[in-house]
Design an enzyme around this catalytic site. Structure first.
Site, PDB file in Angstrom:
ATOM      1  N   ALA A   1      56.650  27.822 -16.296  1.00 47.25           N
ATOM      2  CA  ALA A   1      55.717  28.314 -15.285  1.00 47.25           C
ATOM      3  C   ALA A   1      55.100  29.633 -15.736  1.00 47.25           C
ATOM      4  O   ALA A   1      55.756  30.437 -16.403  1.00 47.25           O
ATOM      5  CB  ALA A   1      56.459  28.507 -13.964  1.00 47.25           C
TER       6      ALA A   1
ATOM      7  N   LEU B   1       0.847  -1.202   0.000  1.00 48.29           N
ATOM      8  CA  LEU B   1       0.000   0.000   0.000  1.00 48.29           C
ATOM      9  C   LEU B   1       0.880   1.249   0.000  1.00 48.29           C
ATOM     10  O   LEU B   1       1.649   1.477   0.935  1.00 48.29           O
ATOM     11  CB  LEU B   1      -0.911   0.033   1.225  1.00 48.29           C
TER      12      LEU B   1
ATOM     13  N   ARG C   1       0.682  13.624   8.126  1.00 45.27           N
ATOM     14  CA  ARG C   1       1.512  13.924   9.289  1.00 45.27           C
ATOM     15  C   ARG C   1       2.968  14.233   8.911  1.00 45.27           C
ATOM     16  O   ARG C   1       3.742  14.722   9.720  1.00 45.27           O
ATOM     17  CB  ARG C   1       1.457  12.752  10.291  1.00 45.27           C
TER      18      ARG C   1
ATOM     19  N   ALA D   1      -0.395   4.475  -1.582  1.00 45.74           N
ATOM     20  CA  ALA D   1      -1.190   5.498  -2.277  1.00 45.74           C
ATOM     21  C   ALA D   1      -1.412   6.755  -1.440  1.00 45.74           C
ATOM     22  O   ALA D   1      -1.783   7.795  -1.966  1.00 45.74           O
ATOM     23  CB  ALA D   1      -2.531   4.914  -2.702  1.00 45.74           C
TER      24      ALA D   1
ATOM     25  N   SER E   1      54.183  25.526 -12.947  1.00 47.96           N
ATOM     26  CA  SER E   1      53.162  26.103 -12.065  1.00 47.96           C
ATOM     27  C   SER E   1      52.451  27.265 -12.737  1.00 47.96           C
ATOM     28  O   SER E   1      53.054  28.028 -13.493  1.00 47.96           O
ATOM     29  CB  SER E   1      53.817  26.593 -10.778  1.00 47.96           C
TER      30      SER E   1
ATOM     31  N   ASN F   1      -0.352  -3.386  16.233  1.00 46.71           N
ATOM     32  CA  ASN F   1      -0.441  -3.954  14.882  1.00 46.71           C
ATOM     33  C   ASN F   1       0.598  -3.276  13.995  1.00 46.71           C
ATOM     34  O   ASN F   1       0.691  -2.059  13.948  1.00 46.71           O
ATOM     35  CB  ASN F   1      -1.855  -3.689  14.338  1.00 46.71           C
TER      36      ASN F   1
ATOM     37  N   ASN G   1      53.500  15.529 -14.847  1.00 48.16           N
ATOM     38  CA  ASN G   1      53.363  16.330 -13.627  1.00 48.16           C
ATOM     39  C   ASN G   1      52.658  17.646 -13.954  1.00 48.16           C
ATOM     40  O   ASN G   1      53.060  18.368 -14.854  1.00 48.16           O
ATOM     41  CB  ASN G   1      54.741  16.623 -13.036  1.00 48.16           C
TER      42      ASN G   1
ATOM     43  N   ARG H   1      34.690  16.109  -9.666  1.00 45.81           N
ATOM     44  CA  ARG H   1      33.301  16.543  -9.812  1.00 45.81           C
ATOM     45  C   ARG H   1      32.431  15.521 -10.522  1.00 45.81           C
ATOM     46  O   ARG H   1      31.430  15.109  -9.989  1.00 45.81           O
ATOM     47  CB  ARG H   1      33.270  17.877 -10.551  1.00 45.81           C
TER      48      ARG H   1
ATOM     49  N   ASP I   1       4.883   2.481   4.198  1.00 44.81           N
ATOM     50  CA  ASP I   1       5.549   3.349   5.174  1.00 44.81           C
ATOM     51  C   ASP I   1       6.205   2.545   6.287  1.00 44.81           C
ATOM     52  O   ASP I   1       6.506   3.069   7.343  1.00 44.81           O
ATOM     53  CB  ASP I   1       4.565   4.384   5.741  1.00 44.81           C
TER      54      ASP I   1
END
Ligand code: UD1
Ligand code: CA
Length: 463
Positions: free
Chosen positions: A427, A10, A17, A12, A409, A173, A381, A337, A106
């Site tokens: 760099a 069930l 609450r 539906a 760098s 129950n 690197n 990511r 539930d």
């Protein structure tokens, strides 16, 4: 031939609450929606075509979530109670023999093992049905199980309708039943909305079958945590906690070290190999597979990723939809990511962001870099501060860097661009043209030197 079992779930109701615009069974605990948990458990007991999910509120979403399990659906257009929900399936279900198991969407923590016990009890008994009950310290909100002198179940009384004496009963129950299917359908039409809520209560079947000369049994569960029904957000959080505990227990017994398990979140769908260590506050989510002898650093989040053996993910890293090869080291403070492959032995250090990057074996990008839509050869690197300019405001472009190359760098690589094997980038260069293998590329202004300039400036300032 074993007697067939049909399972009805069930799902539906809206669940007022929960105070939510989203149907209750679509809320998540333990990394999955409530309805997905219940369907997954049901699939351990019966093939998909023996499982019927009653849908109503946001039924389309519910269908989409569980359709892949091969289950069938029953539409309950108006939600007039748990009895009404089962009766909505009358056309499809009433011709079926065997046993009818009813689960509530539930109640997601129920285990297949417990349901097997319920069905086994039904098979051994002459009862018309067996229901799951639990003795609870605080059964507020649950229907109470009223037993007769023989110990059979005479009735279930809902909280709202119960007398003070009935409210004192601790046996509740759980909303999980096994009925003899033909007997159930013979009597189900007698359920009437004769209660203050004007709902058709499935629980009325107990008295109805009793009146028809049949008796019902209650099977008490040992562990009441398994039958927690979720009606509000507090119970949702509790279910989540219980799922996490269950998963971590399974992992720890399987040889995974979890440090401060009360802080760690691992989804049901995750697998982790032996001798891997998971540090505090780590979150390991979705379809993630982690090999043996890895270390998952504190506060790290890993989602839908595959980690080989011996991988180390340092603290405060985020790894999403990526693959990490054997012995690679990522983080602390790294962000993979999406769509990355970091090959064996590669190093991705702090404040390095990868997006759709393939980092070859043993390559290193140890500090402060953005590497997007990038192919990096083995042993290369990448210096601190390197940026791939993959976006020109309209389109994304690729950067290809060969093997054993050296990117100085703070180099800026304007894509599309190709850097040959063994090439050297000075760099601070802005690289806009292809660099052949083994070449040195400089792309920066030559340094200007003005002797004594600073000294003179200071002297001027004093005047
Ligand atoms: C129900 C039981 C109660 C039991 C408790 C266990 C009844 C009348 N009461 O109460 O005895 O102790 O569960 O958790 O059965 N649903 C539908 N269609 C509807 C109404 C409900 O599909 O028209 C579904 C809901 O989506 C939910 C489940 O049935 O998944 C249970 O409904 P809910 O309203 O939460 O029942 P409770 O009041 O908790
Ligand atoms: Ca409920």
């Amino acid at each position: 031939m074993p007697t067939p079992v049909t399972i009805v779930i069930l799902a539906a109701g809206l669940g007022t609450r929960m105070k939510s615009r989203k149907a209750k069974v679509l809320h998540r605990a333990g990394g999955r929606t409530l309805v997905e948990h219940v369907v997954a458990t049901a699939r351990n007991l019966a093939p998909g075509d023996h499982i019927f999910v009653v849908v109503g509120h946001q039924g389309e979403q519910v269908r989409q979530l569980v359709a892949a399990q091969g289950v069938r659906f029953i539409e309950q257009r108006e939600q007039k109670g748990t009895g009404h929900a089962v009766l909505a399936g009358r056309q499809d279900l009433s011709g079926l023999g065997g046993y009818l198991v009813i689960l509530y969407g539930d109640c997601p923590l129920i285990r297949a093992e417990t349901l097997r016990k319920l069905i086994a009890r039904m098979k051994q008994s002459d009862a018309g049905g067996v229901l799951l009950s639990a003795r609870m310290a605080d059964p507020t909100g649950y229907g109470r199980v009223i037993r007769d002198a023989r110990g059979h179940v005479a009735a279930i009384v809902e909280q709202k309708a119960a007398t003070a004496e009935q409210l004192a009963i601790r046996e509740a129950n759980m909303g999980i039943y096994c009925f003899r299917a033909p007997l159930f359908w013979e009597h189900a039409g007698r359920i009437q909305p004769h209660n203050p809520a004007r709902e058709y209560y499935l629980t009325d079947m107990v008295e109805i079958l009793n009146r028809g000369g049949h008796f019902l049994e209650a099977l008490e569960v040992e562990d009441t945590r398994e039958v927690l029904g979720i009606n509000n957000r507090q119970e949702l959080a509790e279910a989540d906690r219980l799922f996490r505990e269950r998963k971590l227990r399974e992992l720890m017994l399987g040889g995974v070290t979890v440090v401060k398990p009360e802080t760690v979140t691992v989804d049901d769908t995750v697998s982790i190999g032996m001798d891997t260590v998971v540090e505090p506050f780590a979150q390991i989510l979705g379809n993630t597979k982690i090999g043996e002898n890895c270390r998952i650093g504190a506060c790290t989040i890993i989602r839908d990723s595959v980690l080989a053996d011996e991988v180390e993910i340092g603290p405060f890293s985020i790894v999403a939809t990526s693959g990490v090869g054997r012995g690679a080291v990522v983080g602390p403070f790294a962000r993979l990511r999406t769509g990355n492959q970091v090959d064996a032995g590669a190093h991705i250090g702090n404040f390095v962001e990868l997006k759709k990057a393939h980092v070859g074996a043993g390559a290193k990008a140890n500090h402060l870099a953005y590497l997007g839509d990038t192919e990096i050869g083995a042993g290369t690197n990448i210096g601190a501060g390197t940026i791939t300019c993959n976006y020109d405001g309209f389109q994304k472009h690729l950067t290809r860097i060969g093997e054993r190359a050296f990117v100085g760098s703070n180099a800026t690589l304007v894509a599309p661009i190709e850097i040959g094997d063994g090439a050297y980038l000075a760099a601070g260069s802005v690289i806009t043209e292809a660099v052949p293998p083994d070449a040195l590329a400089l792309g920066r202004a030559r340094q200007v030197m003005k002797p004594d300039w600073a000294k003179k400036r200071r002297a001027l300032g004093k005047k």
